[in-house]
Motif scaffolding. Sequence first.
Motif, PDB file in Angstrom:
ATOM      1  N   UNK A  12       0.818  -1.215   0.000  1.00 37.92           N
ATOM      2  CA  UNK A  12       0.000   0.000   0.000  1.00 37.92           C
ATOM      3  C   UNK A  12       0.850   1.262   0.000  1.00 37.92           C
ATOM      4  N   UNK A  13       1.957   1.245   0.754  1.00 35.24           N
ATOM      5  CA  UNK A  13       2.857   2.395   0.772  1.00 35.24           C
ATOM      6  C   UNK A  13       4.267   1.911   0.518  1.00 35.24           C
ATOM      7  N   UNK A  14       4.809   2.334  -0.597  1.00 30.46           N
ATOM      8  CA  UNK A  14       6.102   1.842  -1.056  1.00 30.46           C
ATOM      9  C   UNK A  14       7.223   2.722  -0.510  1.00 30.46           C
ATOM     10  N   UNK A  15       8.350   2.103  -0.207  1.00 30.62           N
ATOM     11  CA  UNK A  15       9.571   2.829   0.152  1.00 30.62           C
ATOM     12  C   UNK A  15      10.573   2.617  -0.972  1.00 30.62           C
ATOM     13  N   UNK A  16      11.027   3.716  -1.563  1.00 28.39           N
ATOM     14  CA  UNK A  16      11.858   3.648  -2.763  1.00 28.39           C
ATOM     15  C   UNK A  16      13.164   4.406  -2.548  1.00 28.39           C
ATOM     16  N   UNK A  44      10.146   8.211  -0.219  1.00 21.59           N
ATOM     17  CA  UNK A  44      11.254   8.220  -1.167  1.00 21.59           C
ATOM     18  C   UNK A  44      12.520   8.663  -0.446  1.00 21.59           C
ATOM     19  N   UNK A  45      13.588   7.926  -0.688  1.00 19.31           N
ATOM     20  CA  UNK A  45      14.903   8.304  -0.176  1.00 19.31           C
ATOM     21  C   UNK A  45      15.738   8.747  -1.374  1.00 19.31           C
ATOM     22  N   UNK A  46      15.760  10.046  -1.690  1.00 17.15           N
ATOM     23  CA  UNK A  46      16.489  10.511  -2.873  1.00 17.15           C
ATOM     24  C   UNK A  46      17.990  10.614  -2.614  1.00 17.15           C
ATOM     25  N   UNK A  47      18.757   9.940  -3.439  1.00 15.37           N
ATOM     26  CA  UNK A  47      20.216  10.049  -3.424  1.00 15.37           C
ATOM     27  C   UNK A  47      20.609  10.733  -4.727  1.00 15.37           C
TER      28      UNK A  47
END
Length: 297
Positions: A12-16, A44-47
Amino acid sequence: MHPAPPVGATISRVKILSIQSSVAYGHVGNSAAVFPLQRLGHEVWPVLTVHFSNHTGYGAWRGPLLAPADVAEVIAGIEDRGVLGDADAVLSGYQGDPAMGAVILDAVEKVKAANPDAVYCCDPVMGDVGRGMFVRPGIPEYMRDTVVPRADIVTPNQFELEFLAGRATDSPRELLEAVDVVRGMGPRHVLVTSVLHGDVPDGSLEMVAVSDEGAWAVTTPLLPISPNGAGDVTAALYLAHLLTTGSPATALEHTAAAIFTVLEATLAAGTREIQLIAAQDAIADPPKRFAAKPYAT
């Protein structure tokens, strides 16, 4: 060859973990992918691989190209928090250097070691019709031979698909044959964007999704614009909708509806930057605009 993400096993809630470029002005790379994913309610974990003032399509820009070692340090810091196993997916786009590609693939390996159900979605950014290859020499071959085989999901445009498969795609049959070549490399899900061939109606454009479950196409009007960043948004949305719905056909419909609305808003605004903010409601709740139909050959 690895299995496709299980259809039906939805999240339901994605971690990307999204490893891409960033710009201060405009929307490409993470600056195009992060907001739509967050608007859908995902983490979202933006790198960042670069942090430029604007995208390079303007012909001039400022800002740093981050060293692969520095990007690896950021990922190592996330690993130090003990959360890599919480990631459901890794997303990557433009890779300007094999050394950066190696950092991304190392992150994929670490995430999958911590969470075997995690997937890697690669947008193999290399070129486009009319422009040809716009990446450094050697990058297309690196993407084809090293990166794409490690991906679970790839989102090439038609031009990139033809390079990856080493064959033309002048008909639905030829396009599916090319997709089968790419799927034989490793990815189980292939989304082909900007599809134009003799069977596509005049004034239209196709987007085609292929998986173990079958092949589907959505046909949309062809708008007279091709702004930077649209492919980055498309890859992010398809990844998220595939993981949350478990259905390539539904993910295709949601993605096509959202990106078409973004492009409509961009055309209406007369800007060269995609109108993510103006079209955010359609991103969060994609309208039922286009039906995915079985892709007939």
